[in-house]
Write an enzyme that holds these catalytic residues in place. Structure first.
Site, mmCIF file in Angstrom:
data_model
loop_
_atom_site.group_PDB
_atom_site.id
_atom_site.type_symbol
_atom_site.label_atom_id
_atom_site.label_comp_id
_atom_site.label_asym_id
_atom_site.label_seq_id
_atom_site.Cartn_x
_atom_site.Cartn_y
_atom_site.Cartn_z
ATOM 1 N N ARG A 1 3.247 -3.074 17.042
ATOM 2 C CA ARG A 1 4.199 -3.707 16.183
ATOM 3 C C ARG A 1 5.394 -2.701 15.853
ATOM 4 N NH1 ARG A 1 3.129 -8.301 13.175
ATOM 5 N NH2 ARG A 1 1.242 -9.247 13.428
ATOM 6 N N TYR B 1 10.733 0.590 14.167
ATOM 7 C CA TYR B 1 12.090 0.634 14.617
ATOM 8 C C TYR B 1 12.897 1.852 14.568
ATOM 9 C CZ TYR B 1 16.782 -1.164 15.063
ATOM 10 O OH TYR B 1 18.141 -1.392 15.649
ATOM 11 N N ILE C 1 -10.587 -3.454 9.108
ATOM 12 C CA ILE C 1 -9.741 -4.171 8.051
ATOM 13 C C ILE C 1 -9.356 -5.540 8.896
ATOM 14 C CG2 ILE C 1 -7.494 -4.301 7.081
ATOM 15 C CD1 ILE C 1 -7.698 -1.422 6.582
ATOM 16 N N THR D 1 0.629 -6.598 6.816
ATOM 17 C CA THR D 1 0.957 -7.533 8.147
ATOM 18 C C THR D 1 0.541 -9.012 7.852
ATOM 19 O OG1 THR D 1 0.851 -5.628 9.185
ATOM 20 C CG2 THR D 1 1.062 -7.625 10.342
ATOM 21 N N LYS E 1 -6.333 3.350 9.572
ATOM 22 C CA LYS E 1 -6.604 1.942 10.239
ATOM 23 C C LYS E 1 -6.005 2.197 11.714
ATOM 24 C CE LYS E 1 -5.342 -2.825 10.239
ATOM 25 N NZ LYS E 1 -4.721 -3.980 9.393
ATOM 26 N N TYR F 1 -1.840 3.677 8.827
ATOM 27 C CA TYR F 1 -2.067 2.502 9.839
ATOM 28 C C TYR F 1 -1.097 2.711 10.925
ATOM 29 C CZ TYR F 1 -1.838 -2.575 10.825
ATOM 30 O OH TYR F 1 -1.893 -3.556 11.498
#
Length: 295
Positions: free
Chosen positions: A142, A111, A208, A48, A166, A137
Site C-alpha cells: 500500500r 507516496y 490485526i 485502513t 504490524k 505498521y
C-alpha cells in the site's frame, strides 16, 4: 520499555455505511458488541480497513467515541494515527483526543518513498510526541516502501514506547529476522490473515485481522490453540479458511469483508469511493464458501 498489550486476535474494524453513504453507527455498535462477545482480544480502529481516509474529522471523532463507549475498557483499543507528513502526525498526537485509547498504530509514510533513514527519523519523531504505546505498521503493498528488519529493530531498541510492529510485508524471512534480532519486550503482530498461522508459529504474538470482523470466534480459537502449542488443531482451522483468505482481497480491502458481513446480515454492502463493492461473481463464490462452512 513499555509492555505491549496488543496480543491475540485484534480486529481491523470496518466502518459500516448506510445506503445514503452516511456512517451506520447502529451497525457499528452491534459489530463491536459481536467482537467482544466472540473472542476479540483488542480492537484496531480508524485504520485502513475502516476506510479512514474517506471519513470526515467529525465522523472519525464519532467512531472513536462510540467504540470507547461500547468497549468500556474491557479490551485494549489501538487507533490509527499516521501519514506522510511527519509534522502533521506529531501535531495530531500532541493535540488530538486520545481519551480511552490504549495505543496508536502508525503506518509507514506512503507516496513519498523515504529512505530507511527517513523512516527511522519519522517514527522516532512520532514516538517522541506521545506517551502512548506505538505499533508500527509496515505494508509495502500500500505504501510503496518496505521498512527493512534492521530499521524496525533499530527503532525498537531506541524508542521505549515503540512496542510492536504490524508486519504485512508478506515476507516470512523478514518476519523471522525481526523476531530473531528484536529486543525481548518488542513484539511482531501479523498484518495478513493468510500468513497468521505461519507467523505465529515463527513467534508473532497475534494478528490485526480483517476476516476477524466476520469470524472472530473461529479465528481467535486458531490463535489460542497455537499459543498453547496445539498446532495440528490450529492448522485445521487455518486450512478451513484458505479459500476465504484469497477472496477477501481480490477486489480490494475492505470490499471482501464487507460483502461477507452483508451476507451474514450485519451491514449494508456499501463502501465510499474510490472503493466499490465486490464483484458479483466473487460475491457468489463467497456465499457458496460460507454455506459450505455452515456460516
Amino acid at each position: 520499555m513499555v509492555r505491549n498489550i496488543f496480543r491475540g486476535l485484534g480486529i481491523a474494524l470496518i466502518t459500516p455505511f448506510r445506503e445514503d453513504g452516511s456512517v451506520d453507527y447502529g451497525a457499528l455498535k452491534r459489530l463491536v458488541t459481536y467482537q467482544l462477545d466472540n473472542g476479540a482480544d483488542f480492537l484496531c480502529i480508524l485504520a485502513t480497513t475502516g476506510e479512514t481516509p474517506t471519513l470526515t474529522a467529525a465522523e472519525r471523532q464519532a467512531v472513536k467515541d462510540l467504540v470507547v463507549d461500547v468497549v468500556r475498557a474491557r479490551v485494549p483499543i489501538l487507533m490509527g494515527c499516521g501519514g506522510n507528513n511527519t509534522a502533521a502526525v506529531v501535531d495530531e498526537l500532541r493535540h488530538g483526543d486520545f481519551r480511552g485509547i490504549d495505543g496508536v498504530l502508525s503506518v509507514c509514510p506512503y507516496y513519498n518513498k523515504p529512505s530507511q533513514e527517513g523512516l527511522y527519523g519519522h517514527f522516532k519523531a512520532i514516538a517522541g510526541a506521545t506517551e502512548l504505546p506505538v505499533v508500527l505498521y509496515n505494508v509495502p503493498g500500500r505504501t510503496g516502501i518496505n521498512m527493512k528488519a534492521e530499521t524496525t529493530v533499530r527503532l525498537a531498541r531506541d524508542c521505549g514506547n515503540i512496542v510492536a510492529i504490524k508486519e504485512a510485508s508478506g515476507s516470512l524471512e523478514q518476519v523471522d529476522e525481526i523476531i530473531k534480532n528484536k529486543p525481548r519486550d518488542f513484539d511482531v503482530i501479523s498484518g495478513d490473515d493468510a500468513l497468521t498461522f505461519p507467523m505465529v508459529s515463527c513467534g508473532a504474538v497475534g494478528v490485526i485481522s480483517v476476516i476477524g470482523n466476520a469470524l472472530p470466534k473461529e479465528f481467535s480459537k486458531m490463535i489460542r490453540l497455537q499459543m498453547r502449542g496445539e498446532y495440528d488443531a490450529a492448522r485445521k482451522i487455518h486450512h478451513r479458511f484458505t479459500d476465504l483468505f484469497s477472496l477477501l482481497f481480490v477486489d480490494g480491502n475492505p470490499a471482501g469483508v464487507k460483502a461477507m458481513l452483508s451476507e451474514m446480515g450485519f451491514i449494508e454492502n456499501i463502501l465510499r469511493l474510490p472503493l466499490v463493492p465486490m464483484r458479483i461473481k466473487n460475491m457468489q463464490r463467497m456465499s457458496e464458501i460460507l454455506k459450505e462452512l455452515k456460516i
